[in-house]
Motif scaffolding. Sequence first.
Motif, PDB file in Angstrom:
ATOM      1  N   PRO A   1       0.916  -1.455  -0.055  1.00 50.16           N
ATOM      2  CA  PRO A   1       0.058   0.064   0.345  1.00 50.16           C
ATOM      3  C   PRO A   1       0.819   1.646  -0.008  1.00 50.16           C
ATOM      4  O   PRO A   1       1.652   1.671   1.188  1.00 50.16           O
ATOM      5  N   GLY A   2       0.737   1.793  -0.951  1.00 44.88           N
ATOM      6  CA  GLY A   2       1.040   3.404  -1.022  1.00 44.88           C
ATOM      7  C   GLY A   2       1.908   3.705  -2.224  1.00 44.88           C
ATOM      8  O   GLY A   2       3.628   4.600  -1.852  1.00 44.88           O
ATOM      9  N   LEU A   3       2.842   2.195  -1.790  1.00 42.80           N
ATOM     10  CA  LEU A   3       4.374   1.862  -2.634  1.00 42.80           C
ATOM     11  C   LEU A   3       4.131   1.978  -4.368  1.00 42.80           C
ATOM     12  O   LEU A   3       3.066   0.995  -4.264  1.00 42.80           O
ATOM     13  N   ASP A   4       5.195   1.621  -5.395  1.00 42.51           N
ATOM     14  CA  ASP A   4       4.957   1.553  -6.325  1.00 42.51           C
ATOM     15  C   ASP A   4       5.545  -0.711  -6.764  1.00 42.51           C
ATOM     16  O   ASP A   4       5.932  -0.740  -7.957  1.00 42.51           O
ATOM     17  N   TRP A   5       6.189  -1.116  -5.444  1.00 41.32           N
ATOM     18  CA  TRP A   5       6.485  -2.102  -5.195  1.00 41.32           C
ATOM     19  C   TRP A   5       5.391  -3.285  -4.558  1.00 41.32           C
ATOM     20  O   TRP A   5       4.407  -3.189  -3.906  1.00 41.32           O
ATOM     21  N   THR A   6       5.748  -4.675  -4.510  1.00 41.35           N
ATOM     22  CA  THR A   6       5.395  -5.724  -5.050  1.00 41.35           C
ATOM     23  C   THR A   6       5.608  -6.333  -2.889  1.00 41.35           C
ATOM     24  O   THR A   6       7.055  -5.608  -3.131  1.00 41.35           O
ATOM     25  N   ALA A   7       5.150  -6.399  -2.750  1.00 40.52           N
ATOM     26  CA  ALA A   7       6.004  -8.026  -1.397  1.00 40.52           C
ATOM     27  C   ALA A   7       7.452  -8.305  -2.008  1.00 40.52           C
ATOM     28  O   ALA A   7       8.059  -8.295  -0.945  1.00 40.52           O
ATOM     29  N   GLY A   8       7.553  -9.331  -2.652  1.00 40.87           N
ATOM     30  CA  GLY A   8       8.787  -9.882  -3.580  1.00 40.87           C
ATOM     31  C   GLY A   8       9.890  -9.223  -3.951  1.00 40.87           C
ATOM     32  O   GLY A   8      10.786  -8.850  -3.476  1.00 40.87           O
ATOM     33  N   GLN A   9       9.332  -7.395  -4.266  1.00 40.17           N
ATOM     34  CA  GLN A   9      10.149  -6.474  -4.225  1.00 40.17           C
ATOM     35  C   GLN A   9      10.892  -6.130  -3.232  1.00 40.17           C
ATOM     36  O   GLN A   9      12.379  -5.462  -2.775  1.00 40.17           O
ATOM     37  N   LEU A  10      10.181  -5.120  -2.509  1.00 43.30           N
ATOM     38  CA  LEU A  10      10.488  -4.935  -0.873  1.00 43.30           C
ATOM     39  C   LEU A  10      11.479  -6.408   0.311  1.00 43.30           C
ATOM     40  O   LEU A  10      12.208  -5.659  -0.174  1.00 43.30           O
ATOM     41  N   VAL A  11      11.175  -7.111  -0.436  1.00 41.77           N
ATOM     42  CA  VAL A  11      12.493  -8.857   0.304  1.00 41.77           C
ATOM     43  C   VAL A  11      13.287  -8.263  -0.487  1.00 41.77           C
ATOM     44  O   VAL A  11      14.642  -8.276  -0.061  1.00 41.77           O
ATOM     45  N   ALA A  12      13.147  -8.127  -1.645  1.00 39.23           N
ATOM     46  CA  ALA A  12      14.551  -8.018  -2.659  1.00 39.23           C
ATOM     47  C   ALA A  12      15.762  -7.178  -2.546  1.00 39.23           C
ATOM     48  O   ALA A  12      16.579  -6.861  -2.627  1.00 39.23           O
ATOM     49  N   HIS A  13      14.681  -5.710  -1.789  1.00 45.26           N
ATOM     50  CA  HIS A  13      15.561  -4.234  -1.624  1.00 45.26           C
ATOM     51  C   HIS A  13      15.647  -4.731  -0.803  1.00 45.26           C
ATOM     52  O   HIS A  13      17.206  -4.218   0.122  1.00 45.26           O
ATOM     53  N   LEU A  14      15.233  -5.193   0.382  1.00 38.28           N
ATOM     54  CA  LEU A  14      15.852  -5.394   1.707  1.00 38.28           C
ATOM     55  C   LEU A  14      17.079  -6.881   1.263  1.00 38.28           C
ATOM     56  O   LEU A  14      18.203  -6.314   2.711  1.00 38.28           O
ATOM     57  N   CYS A  15      17.234  -7.413   0.986  1.00 41.72           N
ATOM     58  CA  CYS A  15      18.638  -8.358   0.598  1.00 41.72           C
ATOM     59  C   CYS A  15      19.563  -7.436  -0.135  1.00 41.72           C
ATOM     60  O   CYS A  15      19.945  -7.661   0.548  1.00 41.72           O
ATOM     61  N   VAL A  16      19.533  -6.351  -1.248  1.00 41.03           N
ATOM     62  CA  VAL A  16      20.727  -5.598  -1.984  1.00 41.03           C
ATOM     63  C   VAL A  16      20.849  -5.230   0.017  1.00 41.03           C
ATOM     64  O   VAL A  16      22.252  -5.152  -0.589  1.00 41.03           O
ATOM     65  N   VAL A  17      20.572  -4.222   0.277  1.00 40.86           N
ATOM     66  CA  VAL A  17      20.426  -3.462   1.255  1.00 40.86           C
ATOM     67  C   VAL A  17      21.297  -3.856   2.796  1.00 40.86           C
ATOM     68  O   VAL A  17      22.672  -3.811   2.923  1.00 40.86           O
TER      69      VAL A  17
END
Length: 280
Positions: free
Chosen positions: A36-52
């Motif tokens: 909600p409120g973002l252009d990301w999906t749940a999977g993209q949130l996880v991918a972002h955190l993995c990269v971070v």
Amino acid sequence: MIVEPDRDALRAALDRETRRLVDRVRAGTDLDAPAPGLDWTAGQLVAHLCVVYRAFALAVRGDDYGEFITANLGTGHTLPEVVASTNARALAVVSFPGPREAADGLRDCADELLAALDTGPDLRAARPTPWYGTDVTRTVGTLVALSVSESVVHGYDLAGALRTRPWLDERSAATAAPIVMSEMLPLLVDPSGSRGFTGSYEVRIRHAPRFVLQLDAGRASTVPADGREVDCVLSLSGCDALLVGFHRRKLWHAIASGGALAYGRRPWLGLRFHSLFRLP
């Protein structure tokens, strides 16, 4: 650093938040669900955190970033532009076939960062952070605090995407928020929003160290809260500081719920605070 990082508290917060994230992802069913409120999906949130977690682990250890990180660095004229471009490039090459694989990948990357912190690096040591811009450096303590804040905020986002009860841990937020705010806000001054503005804020994250933020002519700096006179005192819960700062919660909502309070000789400046900065 203006706010001294607490190694044990930061490690405990990172461990606590990543465990929650991994459990929620593993129990999830739809990685394509929008946040909600973002252009990301749940999977993209996880991918972002993995990269971070992976990039910050390399930074904490003082290692070279390697091809994966350097090849996907973004471009732009401001820190938010560089971060947004870097995120877009990273998400284009990181994905997971399902929740189990996403949870395993998140656990591996989080463990790498925790292990890097366990080697005992100097929390005041500066490290190159090219994902924030050319020649930008941040301290190890700042990077660990940022990883905690990312975990708290994106954990909130992930709960919305997976339609589970949001979890917000005040201990974790209060451990990270004063470090993140004192170290990162000077890099994020909005030239338009701060035009003609001069003022000073004492930022008090509840149950955490205080600091003073001074703004003048489109520039900001942080100094210790040593009793000096300021224009406005901001009292914030750790969770509200992060959620308002990352545009997940309206300031008026935080005020109405008691999570934010402004007072001092110019208390009305509290309402302007969030407009002075441009966050990624």
